[in-house]
Design a protein around this motif. Sequence first.
Motif, short mmCIF file in Angstrom:
data_model
loop_
_atom_site.label_atom_id
_atom_site.label_comp_id
_atom_site.label_asym_id
_atom_site.label_seq_id
_atom_site.Cartn_x
_atom_site.Cartn_y
_atom_site.Cartn_z
N SER A 24 -0.41 -3.29 9.16
CA SER A 24 -0.62 -3.23 7.73
C SER A 24 -1.12 -4.55 7.19
N CYS A 32 5.51 -3.20 1.15
CA CYS A 32 5.33 -3.00 2.59
C CYS A 32 5.84 -4.21 3.35
N PRO A 35 4.75 -6.23 8.37
CA PRO A 35 3.74 -5.28 8.83
C PRO A 35 3.83 -4.93 10.30
N THR A 37 4.68 -3.14 13.78
CA THR A 37 4.82 -1.72 14.08
C THR A 37 6.13 -1.46 14.79
N GLY A 113 7.22 -2.48 8.41
CA GLY A 113 6.04 -1.77 7.94
C GLY A 113 6.41 -0.61 7.05
N ASN A 114 5.79 0.53 7.26
CA ASN A 114 6.09 1.69 6.42
C ASN A 114 7.29 2.49 6.93
N ASN A 512 -6.23 3.19 9.75
CA ASN A 512 -5.05 2.59 9.09
C ASN A 512 -4.26 3.59 8.25
N GLU A 543 -2.02 2.18 5.20
CA GLU A 543 -1.36 0.89 5.39
C GLU A 543 -2.18 -0.27 4.83
N CYS A 546 -1.79 0.36 0.89
CA CYS A 546 -0.39 0.60 0.49
C CYS A 546 -0.29 1.76 -0.51
#
Length: 588
Positions: A24, A32, A35, A37, A113-114, A512, A543, A546
Motif C-alpha cells: 500500500s 491504512c 503497509p 502485507t 495494511g488493510n 493494487n 490500496e 485507500c
Amino acid sequence: MSPSPYKPITIPKMVPTSICGAASTCRSLKQCPNPATPSFQISHQPKQKPNFIATPRHKSEFNPTLVSTPKWSPLQRVAASALNTIEDRIIKDLLEKPHPLPKTADPSVQISGNYAPVGETAPHHDLPVSGSIPSLINGVYVRNGANPYFDPVGGHHLFDGDGMVHAVHIKNGQASYACRFTETERLVQERSIGRPVFPKAIGELHGHSGVARLVLFIARAALGIIDATRGIGVANAGLVYFNRQLLAMSEDDLPYQVRLTDNGDLQTVGRHDFSGQLRSAMIAHPKVDPVTKEMFALSYDVIHKPYLKYFYFSPDGKKSPDVEIPIDGPTMMHDFAITENFVIIPDQQVVFKMHELLRGGSPVVYDQNKTARFGILPKYAKNASGIKWVEVDNCFCFHLWNAWEDAATGEIVVIGSCMTPPDSIFNESDEHLKSVLSEIRLNSTTGKSTRKPILASSDQVNLEAGMVNKNFLGRKTQFSYLAVAEPWPKVSGFAKVDLLTGKMEKFLYGDNRYGGEPYFLPKDASQMGGEDEGYVLCFVHDEAACQSELLIVNASDLRLEASIKLPSRVPYGFHGTFIRSEELNGQA
C-alpha cells in the motif's frame, strides 16, 4: 464514464494470469497503518519484534457506548492490579519479549495494511454509485470480520480479533453503509476493565507463555475479575440469517444475534442460545437446507469429551438432540457439508494437542500419523451408530463448498479446497501454500475414495473462500464462485469454475486492488432460475487510493454492473450473507 479497472477473463484450460501484489502507498497511516502485507505462511527469515498498531479503542466517532466500571470489591481491585503487574512484568517482559513472535502470531504482520482494524461507522446514506444497481437487488449485504478493539499485548493471529459486521443496505438503486462491533460478552467485559484480559486462542496460546496466560485467565475468573461463564468468543467469522434472525458466529462460543435497524444500523441483541436449547459452542459454518429450511451444525470441544457433536434445527428454531460423533481426539472442524439425505463430517489431520504448550509449541498440530477421513451420517440419525467412515489420504479442506449424492455410482461427491501444508494458516512453514479445488468421491459401500483436482495442473491457482448457488446446496451443482487467493493471503479477484469441465473464468480487481469472499446472490430466492443467474457481491479495497467499495458483478457473464463507493475503509475479512427486503420485514 472512465474505463473500468476490472478485467473479466475467460480461461478454457489455460495457464493462470500471474498476479503480483504491491504494498500500500496510502499516505494516511490513520486509514491504512503499516503497509506491510500480512502472511499466514512465510519461509523463515530474521524475525522482528512486533510494532503494535493503533486499534479502534476510543476512536469510534459515532454510537459511543456507555462503559461502566467493574463492580469489584476492594480485594478484587487489589487482585486485579496484582495480576496486571504479573502479566506486564513477568509474562510479557520475561517470558515473551526474549522470544520474538512467529509471523503467524506477530501483530505487525497479522493486522497490517488493510488487515488493520477500523473504528465503527454510523449509517451513511445515498452513497455514490458507478453503473446501475440491478433492480432485483433489494436488501442488505452483511460481512463479518476480525477487528481487534485493543492493541494486542502479546501474540495476535488474524483470527483472534473482535467481531465487526459491515452492512450495505440497498433499496431501489440506492445504498447506505454502516459497521459495528458485535457486542460480545468478552468485548463488553474488556472495555469495562480497560484492557484485554481474555486469552487469544491462536496468537497467545503457544509455548510456556501460553501456559502462563492460561493460568492468568483462570486466576482472573476464579477471583471474579472476569466472568467466563457468559462466553469468551469473538463472533468474527460467519453470518447466517435463520428463523428471522441474523447470527454472527465463531466456533469458540454460542452465536450472537445482531439486529438490522430501519435506518441502516446494526445492534447486538445478545448471545443466542435458541431459547435455552443450545448449551455448547457452534461452528461458524452451519448449513441451511434450501428445500427443508432446516439448519444443520456441529460443535467441537478441544478439552472435554465428547469432542464432536452434531445437531440440527427445524425452520422455527427447535433443536434436535445432540448426536455424539466418535473421534479419537479434539480435531479442527471448521466446516462440513450436507447432501439431500446425509451430513458429511471431515475428521482431518489438523488436531489440538494442549500438552504441546508444555513443550513450548503450538496446540494446533498437523498430525502426520493420522489418516484423514470423512464420516457419512444420515441427517436425522438419533445416534452415530450408522456413521460410515471413508479414508482420504493427504487431505485437509479448511472449507467445503458443496456435496451431493451421485445416483449413478452410489458415491458421495464432495467439493472442497485441499490445502497444503494443512496447518499453514496457524504455523510457520518453509513450504509454499497451495489450495487446490478438488473433487472427492466417497464410496460408503466399499470404503474407498478418490480425489482429483478440478483444474488442470497448468491452470492451478489458489482458490479459497466462496460458495455455490445456495439454492442448490446439497444438490449437484455445476458452478462455484471462489476467491483467487493470490498473492497469498490477499485476494486479487474471483473465479467462476465449471465443476464438471474444469473451465475457469476470472474477474480480476486490477492493480493494487484486493478483496475477500465473493458472495453469490441468486436472482430468484427459490430454485426457479438457472444456477448461474444472479450476481456476485464482493468488497474490494484499492490500496493505492485507500478507497473501499462494494462491487456487483453479473454472475453469468462476469460483467461489472455497479460499484458502490464506501465512506470508510473496509478491512479484508471473512464470510457474509445477503438478507432480502422481504426477509428483513419479518426480522425478529
